[in-house]
Design an enzyme around this catalytic site. Structure first.
Site, PDB file in Angstrom:
ATOM      1  N   GLY A 176     -34.599 -34.585  28.695  1.00  0.00           N
ATOM      2  CA  GLY A 176     -35.969 -34.539  28.205  1.00  0.00           C
ATOM      3  C   GLY A 176     -36.206 -35.372  26.954  1.00  0.00           C
ATOM      4  N   THR A 215     -37.848 -26.158  24.495  1.00  0.00           N
ATOM      5  CA  THR A 215     -36.662 -26.924  24.139  1.00  0.00           C
ATOM      6  C   THR A 215     -35.609 -26.696  25.216  1.00  0.00           C
ATOM      7  OG1 THR A 215     -35.096 -27.411  22.367  1.00  0.00           O
ATOM      8  CG2 THR A 215     -35.737 -25.099  22.624  1.00  0.00           C
ATOM      9  N   ALA A 264     -30.174 -38.924  29.258  1.00  0.00           N
ATOM     10  CA  ALA A 264     -31.308 -39.183  30.141  1.00  0.00           C
ATOM     11  C   ALA A 264     -32.096 -37.902  30.405  1.00  0.00           C
ATOM     12  CB  ALA A 264     -30.827 -39.799  31.455  1.00  0.00           C
ATOM     13  N   LYS A 283     -37.556 -28.225  29.285  1.00  0.00           N
ATOM     14  CA  LYS A 283     -38.584 -29.249  29.122  1.00  0.00           C
ATOM     15  C   LYS A 283     -39.053 -29.873  30.437  1.00  0.00           C
ATOM     16  CE  LYS A 283     -37.306 -30.670  24.439  1.00  0.00           C
ATOM     17  NZ  LYS A 283     -36.924 -31.818  23.582  1.00  0.00           N
ATOM     18  N   ASN A 336     -42.661 -30.812  25.826  1.00  0.00           N
ATOM     19  CA  ASN A 336     -42.072 -29.993  24.757  1.00  0.00           C
ATOM     20  C   ASN A 336     -43.103 -29.093  24.080  1.00  0.00           C
ATOM     21  OD1 ASN A 336     -43.423 -32.070  23.235  1.00  0.00           O
ATOM     22  ND2 ASN A 336     -42.115 -31.557  21.496  1.00  0.00           N
ATOM     23  N   ASP A 370     -42.306 -35.250  21.375  1.00  0.00           N
ATOM     24  CA  ASP A 370     -40.980 -35.681  20.909  1.00  0.00           C
ATOM     25  C   ASP A 370     -40.942 -37.182  20.633  1.00  0.00           C
ATOM     26  OD1 ASP A 370     -39.614 -33.293  20.782  1.00  0.00           O
ATOM     27  OD2 ASP A 370     -38.850 -33.413  22.825  1.00  0.00           O
TER      28      ASP A 370
END
Length: 284
Positions: free
Chosen positions: A134, A67, A132, A71, A92, A107
């Site tokens: 991960g 996280t 913009a 990422k 992730n 994700d």
């Protein structure tokens, strides 16, 4: 008869990470399936990711979640990427297969599942995304691959935003455009789905909300947030005041967590248990 005292280890690397509830959800799922797995929530400071990923191999961990802020940087420490992760440029979750680290991005897939469960399709839609990084990359790429017609990316940093737009325009069928986010963001009127994919509102800053002209949020829009603590974020509250339908970050968290569970354990995830566990955590 000898007994096995070793548990399979998985977990999460991040900073901040103290308030991330993923471990509670995954541990409940392991218990429900009778699996001897342990989920470790680990604070890995910026600049320390290489050593942490070496630790995944050294300790024979089965896998790891990534996280904020790891990422994208984690890509340089992986042996193989899924096709989606190659396009997204962010990971992730990692699976350790006999010392080879395989990276994927669940994700965006989790986000799409949460929309589907709410009866929302992205096909032919205009999706506007704040951020913009991960999460934004995962969401926008998966929406494009799922048939979104147009994607607007609003970002505070121009180069990062323009790079994502170029990626979408060259690697997917969607038409993407960049908007500089240097003042209160005015949501394009023809937006169908409006998503906050930034960390604004993430614990401990639960009293913050993205800099948006909320009067440009209209009642025909579906408004989503990746923030899961508090799941009823100020961003979503402002959208609800304008009559918009909202989808919080819990669905995305559960759905990507279920995908992670299956990839680590090769067992179908008990989604109902995971949902109920998170609802109990948040008093819902």
């Amino acid at each position: 008869m000898s007994k096995n005292y070793r548990s399979e280890l998985v977990g999460a690397f991040g900073c901040p990470i103290d308030e991330n509830p993923t471990g509670v959800m995954e541990e409940a799922a392991f218990a429900a399936k009778g699996l001897d797995y342990r989920y470790l929530t680990i604070k890995v400071n910026p600049g320390c990711l290489k050593e942490a990923m070496d630790g995944v191999k050294a300790m024979n961990m089965r896998g790891i979640n990534l996280t904020i802020p790891h990422k994208v940087e984690v890509l340089k420490y992986l042996d193989e990427l899924s096709p989606a992760a190659k396009i997204i440029g962010a990971v992730n979750m990692v699976v350790n297969e006999n010392g080879k680290l395989y990276g994927d991005n669940t994700d965006g897939k989790g986000y799409l599942t949460s929309l589907k469960n709410a009866g929302v399709s992205v096909e032919g839609k205009h999706v506007t995304v704040l951020g913009a990084g991960g999460a934004a990359r995962a969401i926008s790429v998966e929406c494009a691959l799922a048939g979104a017609k147009k994607i607007t990316i609003a970002n505070i940093e121009r180069q990062q935003g323009e790079e994502l737009v170029e990626l979408l325009n060259t690697r997917t069928q969607a038409k993407a455009e960049f908007v500089m986010w240097d003042k209160a963001f005015a949501v394009p009127e023809d937006t169908d789905i409006f998503s906050n994919a930034t960390s604004v509102g993430l614990y401990p800053n639960v009293n913050e909300k993205p800099n948006v002209d909320y009067d440009t949020v209209k009642d025909h829009m579906i408004v989503t947030d990746v923030i899961f603590n508090d799941p009823h974020s100020l961003f979503l509250q402002e959208a609800e005041k304008r009559g918009a339908k909202t989808i919080n970050g819990l669905g995305m968290l559960v759905n990507q967590g279920a995908l992670n569970f299956t990839m680590w354990t090769k067992t179908e995830a008990p989604v109902d248990v995971m949902v109920q566990t998170l609802k109990q955590e948040f008093g819902l």
